[in-house]
Design an enzyme around this catalytic site. Structure first.
Site, PDB file in Angstrom:
ATOM      1  N   THR A  71      -2.980  -4.442  -3.243  1.00  0.00           N
ATOM      2  CA  THR A  71      -4.164  -4.120  -2.421  1.00  0.00           C
ATOM      3  C   THR A  71      -4.037  -2.676  -1.925  1.00  0.00           C
ATOM      4  O   THR A  71      -4.376  -1.758  -2.657  1.00  0.00           O
ATOM      5  CB  THR A  71      -4.316  -5.103  -1.231  1.00  0.00           C
ATOM      6  OG1 THR A  71      -3.084  -5.181  -0.514  1.00  0.00           O
ATOM      7  CG2 THR A  71      -4.729  -6.476  -1.715  1.00  0.00           C
TER       8      THR A  71
ATOM      9  N   LYS B 211       3.812  -7.648  -3.757  1.00  0.00           N
ATOM     10  CA  LYS B 211       2.825  -6.716  -3.206  1.00  0.00           C
ATOM     11  C   LYS B 211       2.835  -6.840  -1.687  1.00  0.00           C
ATOM     12  O   LYS B 211       3.259  -7.847  -1.128  1.00  0.00           O
ATOM     13  CB  LYS B 211       1.427  -6.995  -3.736  1.00  0.00           C
ATOM     14  CG  LYS B 211       0.786  -8.308  -3.353  1.00  0.00           C
ATOM     15  CD  LYS B 211       0.123  -8.455  -2.004  1.00  0.00           C
ATOM     16  CE  LYS B 211      -0.760  -7.325  -1.608  1.00  0.00           C
ATOM     17  NZ  LYS B 211      -1.377  -7.680  -0.254  1.00  0.00           N
TER      18      LYS B 211
ATOM     19  N   THR C 207       4.620 -10.195   5.317  1.00  0.00           N
ATOM     20  CA  THR C 207       3.273 -10.346   4.770  1.00  0.00           C
ATOM     21  C   THR C 207       3.176  -9.824   3.365  1.00  0.00           C
ATOM     22  O   THR C 207       3.177  -8.629   3.145  1.00  0.00           O
ATOM     23  CB  THR C 207       2.282  -9.550   5.598  1.00  0.00           C
ATOM     24  OG1 THR C 207       2.412  -9.973   6.916  1.00  0.00           O
ATOM     25  CG2 THR C 207       0.884  -9.804   5.112  1.00  0.00           C
TER      26      THR C 207
ATOM     27  N   GLU D  60       2.326   1.101   4.719  1.00  0.00           N
ATOM     28  CA  GLU D  60       1.135   1.909   4.987  1.00  0.00           C
ATOM     29  C   GLU D  60       1.504   3.159   5.777  1.00  0.00           C
ATOM     30  O   GLU D  60       1.993   3.088   6.896  1.00  0.00           O
ATOM     31  CB  GLU D  60       0.084   1.069   5.729  1.00  0.00           C
ATOM     32  CG  GLU D  60      -0.573   0.077   4.776  1.00  0.00           C
ATOM     33  CD  GLU D  60      -1.509  -0.898   5.459  1.00  0.00           C
ATOM     34  OE1 GLU D  60      -2.205  -1.616   4.733  1.00  0.00           O
ATOM     35  OE2 GLU D  60      -1.539  -0.935   6.696  1.00  0.00           O
TER      36      GLU D  60
ATOM     37  N   ASN E 140      -5.558   1.994   8.408  1.00  0.00           N
ATOM     38  CA  ASN E 140      -5.988   0.768   9.068  1.00  0.00           C
ATOM     39  C   ASN E 140      -7.260   0.922   9.878  1.00  0.00           C
ATOM     40  O   ASN E 140      -7.894  -0.070  10.247  1.00  0.00           O
ATOM     41  CB  ASN E 140      -4.853   0.214   9.926  1.00  0.00           C
ATOM     42  CG  ASN E 140      -3.819  -0.430   9.042  1.00  0.00           C
ATOM     43  OD1 ASN E 140      -4.117  -1.398   8.365  1.00  0.00           O
ATOM     44  ND2 ASN E 140      -2.627   0.153   8.999  1.00  0.00           N
TER      45      ASN E 140
ATOM     46  N   THR F 292     -14.071  -0.342   6.250  1.00  0.00           N
ATOM     47  CA  THR F 292     -15.279   0.343   6.735  1.00  0.00           C
ATOM     48  C   THR F 292     -15.801   1.341   5.701  1.00  0.00           C
ATOM     49  O   THR F 292     -15.120   1.652   4.739  1.00  0.00           O
ATOM     50  CB  THR F 292     -15.012   1.087   8.050  1.00  0.00           C
ATOM     51  OG1 THR F 292     -13.945   1.999   7.829  1.00  0.00           O
ATOM     52  CG2 THR F 292     -14.645   0.118   9.123  1.00  0.00           C
TER      53      THR F 292
END
Lengths: 408, 408
Positions: free
Chosen positions: B155, B181, B192, B279, B403, B408
């Protein structure tokens, strides 16, 4: 960045309290970085301090002196620009030397003076600069010094924080005034901050400590900016007894409740001001959790939401990412949580129920709910009668910038 | 941003496993977003799943099917672009519909198929797109499909993650290969992520579950990027039995240990790869805590450091702000912590001892220690024999950007 009004409200003087704000040149030449608070003889003093195992030298000294002097501290000496934390034996000596200078100047015992420091951790305290500024501090003491002191205790804060309340009891008027600082490393036990409150009521030391501890529990201990607790947190309440009431010894009476309410209200305003001025804050968020089996599980859910970097970055983006809210609720450790009973609201907009997006919810409603500077996230657990509210801020580029650049 | 090497190592095929990677057009047209993994008849299957109370629909179905089929799952169906989480009853039906399409095509029972989803929470799963892609997936199954699958499950990851080990036992060669992933919402129980491993060894289902659970505990459950746990975590280990060994039923033998070590090693590489691709990650940080009274208190200290936004922003800035480290250690909840006994190291540089900065430490040494992409923070508690290591990343502008912009 900061949320809401920037102006300091009127801070009423408290009879028996004088404050001075001076520049000791600790970090930036010319900037006010030292505050001296004087309480009249006979005033009582209560304190709540950080629960971090790494306790800064001034906290160690302040706690010890508060006990030694029988809760009758006469001077609070505050410096910013240096936390005197992680400084070992040398740090304790430094704090004591500063305290001694105030003792010498005032002719009091060192145990009647409490030191407080805030700023960078781990650098040696510039003792000489502080000691040299003591005479100027004494010369500058004045009853109307609250607003200057509110500015003089700041570090990364963008604006001063103060609150002041007058209330009457049996025809007599009383005042509670307070100031606070803190913008990062903010989370309960204690919320990372310094706060100084005073009232002109006459209150026995034990009762005063109860009033302060109770007020801190539902205000400063319910805010979080980044989940980090500081080594230097302290909140002090002085009661000068100048208002002329008979000494309050048991807070379970009408006057005790009135005074407790006033202290709690001042603490609440100060606590919320800390969050609104949180490092990089662009939102002020109330996280209210209702319907829990216990207050503790409500707090667990509220703090898990408040500490989630994913929730906080979504708040920064005004993105109604309710999935992140559900994920945070789900990892809060509430035993036997039935997710199908949970309702989640943004302000009054129901966004999730039965473990998924509410039928009535649309992205448009979510964006409208997320846009204001002040937002309420409300979680209905629907499993009990308990409730709790925590106040927090969002996570922005500025938070990273401020904390990546601080010190460097 | 990501830390270290970007290239995928050679991923050895596992006899009895075929994989297909296709585009179902779930989010971005043309992007590979669906992976089908096939295990030969007779293979055993073990799984570890998220402990979040908000469990995504595919996790509910996968756990239930794994039980129903007696740990003999034959197909794993993975989609990205949509997590099918927070989707309620409709989400469960969606997961079952996708599974049914695989069952129909293969002539197997639905309970032999496990679904997995990752991506945005709370949007309805585009069932028709997934069902339509099932025939193409079956047509594309191949033994050498690991590298494509490693890319097909991503992702927000910036690069695929895989690891592969060969080992010998009594003249016979075995293989363990895995892919994973996950780049955000990463913290233990489960970290996660999605991860799929396979071995050609013959292993009884209970033994296989023990091997996987043990390996996850010391690898995936020891990493954290942002402290957020996902609703969709899953880690699956398949054992095809094609290598020809006699069925392993008790892992406490030499072969059991060899296989356990190989599985743990593959999990460790994958777990560390997740952190390196965290991230916004610009640093890969090992937080090692030694000398604790228990492993749990070592983990408490390591995770408190790893989750501290102030430590993480200091890491981003390569700022040796050891005060923030001491403050984090101090709030980790270790009972009766004697701060004077603690030593803190950056790599091999002693930065703090006796509760304060080490005499031998200089800012220059600290900056040198903080500069590399890969850093070890080591805490010596000096109160016991236990030890634990957690792996984490820093907190950068990019973390906020990713994030705040996602969705968005």
């Amino acid at each position: 960045m900061a949320v809401g009004e920037a102006s300091l409200p009127e801070l009423h003087p408290v009879a028996g309290i004088r404050l001075a704000t001076v520049s000791a040149g600790i970090k930036t030449p010319g900037r006010n970085d030292m505050v001296l608070i004087e309480a009249v003889e006979g005033a009582s003093c209560a304190g709540v301090f950080t629960q971090n195992a790494f306790c800064a030298a001034p906290v160690v000294v302040a706690k010890s002196h508060l006990k030694q002097c029988g809760a009758q501290a006469r001077y609070l000496l505050v410096n910013t620009g240096n936390a005197n934390a992680g400084t070992g034996e040398q740090g304790l000596e430094a704090a004591l030397t500063c305290v001694s200078a105030v003792a010498e100047f005032s002719g009091l015992s060192s145990s009647e003076i409490l030191p407080f420091s805030t700023g960078v951790i781990g650098e040696p305290l510039p003792v000489e600069k502080i000691v040299s500024a003591v005479p100027a501090a004494f010369a500058g003491l004045q009853e109307d010094g609250w607003a200057d002191a509110a500015s003089g205790i700041l570090t990364t804060d963008t604006r001063p924080k103060g609150a002041s309340i007058r209330f009457s009891h049996e025809g007599e008027e009383f005042v509670v005034t307070g100031i606070a600082k803190g913008a990062g490393m903010i989370r309960p036990n204690m919320a990372t901050m310094l706060a100084y409150l005073a009232t002109d009521a006459a209150v026995e030391a034990g009762a005063l400590q109860s009033i302060l501890s109770n007020a801190v529990e539902t205000t400063f201990n319910r805010i979080t900016i980044d989940g980090d607790t500081s080594t230097n947190d302290a909140c002090v309440l002085l009661a000068t007894g100048q208002a002329g009431n008979s000494l309050l010894t048991d807070i379970a009476c009408e006057f005790g409740r009135s005074l407790s309410d006033a202290v709690e209200e001042v603490c609440l305003v100060l606590a919320q001001e800390l969050v609104k001025d949180g490092e990089g804050a662009s939102k002020f968020v109330s996280v209210r959790v209702n319907g829990g089996d216990s207050e503790q599980e409500c707090l667990d859910v509220a703090f898990t939401i408040s500490h989630s970097p994913l929730v906080k970055t979504a708040l920064f983006a005004s993105d109604p990412n309710w999935g992140r809210l559900l994920a945070a609720i789900g990892r809060a450790g509430v035993p036997d949580l039935d997710v199908d009973r949970i309702g989640v609201y943004l302000n009054d907009t129901l966004i999730a129920e039965n473990g998924c997006r509410a039928d009535s919810y649309t992205e448009e409603l979510g964006v409208i709910a997320m846009t204001p500077e002040e937002i309420e996230i409300r979680v209905e657990l629907n499993r009990g009668q308990s409730t709790a509210t925590v106040w927090t801020s969002d996570f922005s580029y500025d938070y990273v910038r401020i904390n990546a650049e601080y010190r460097t």
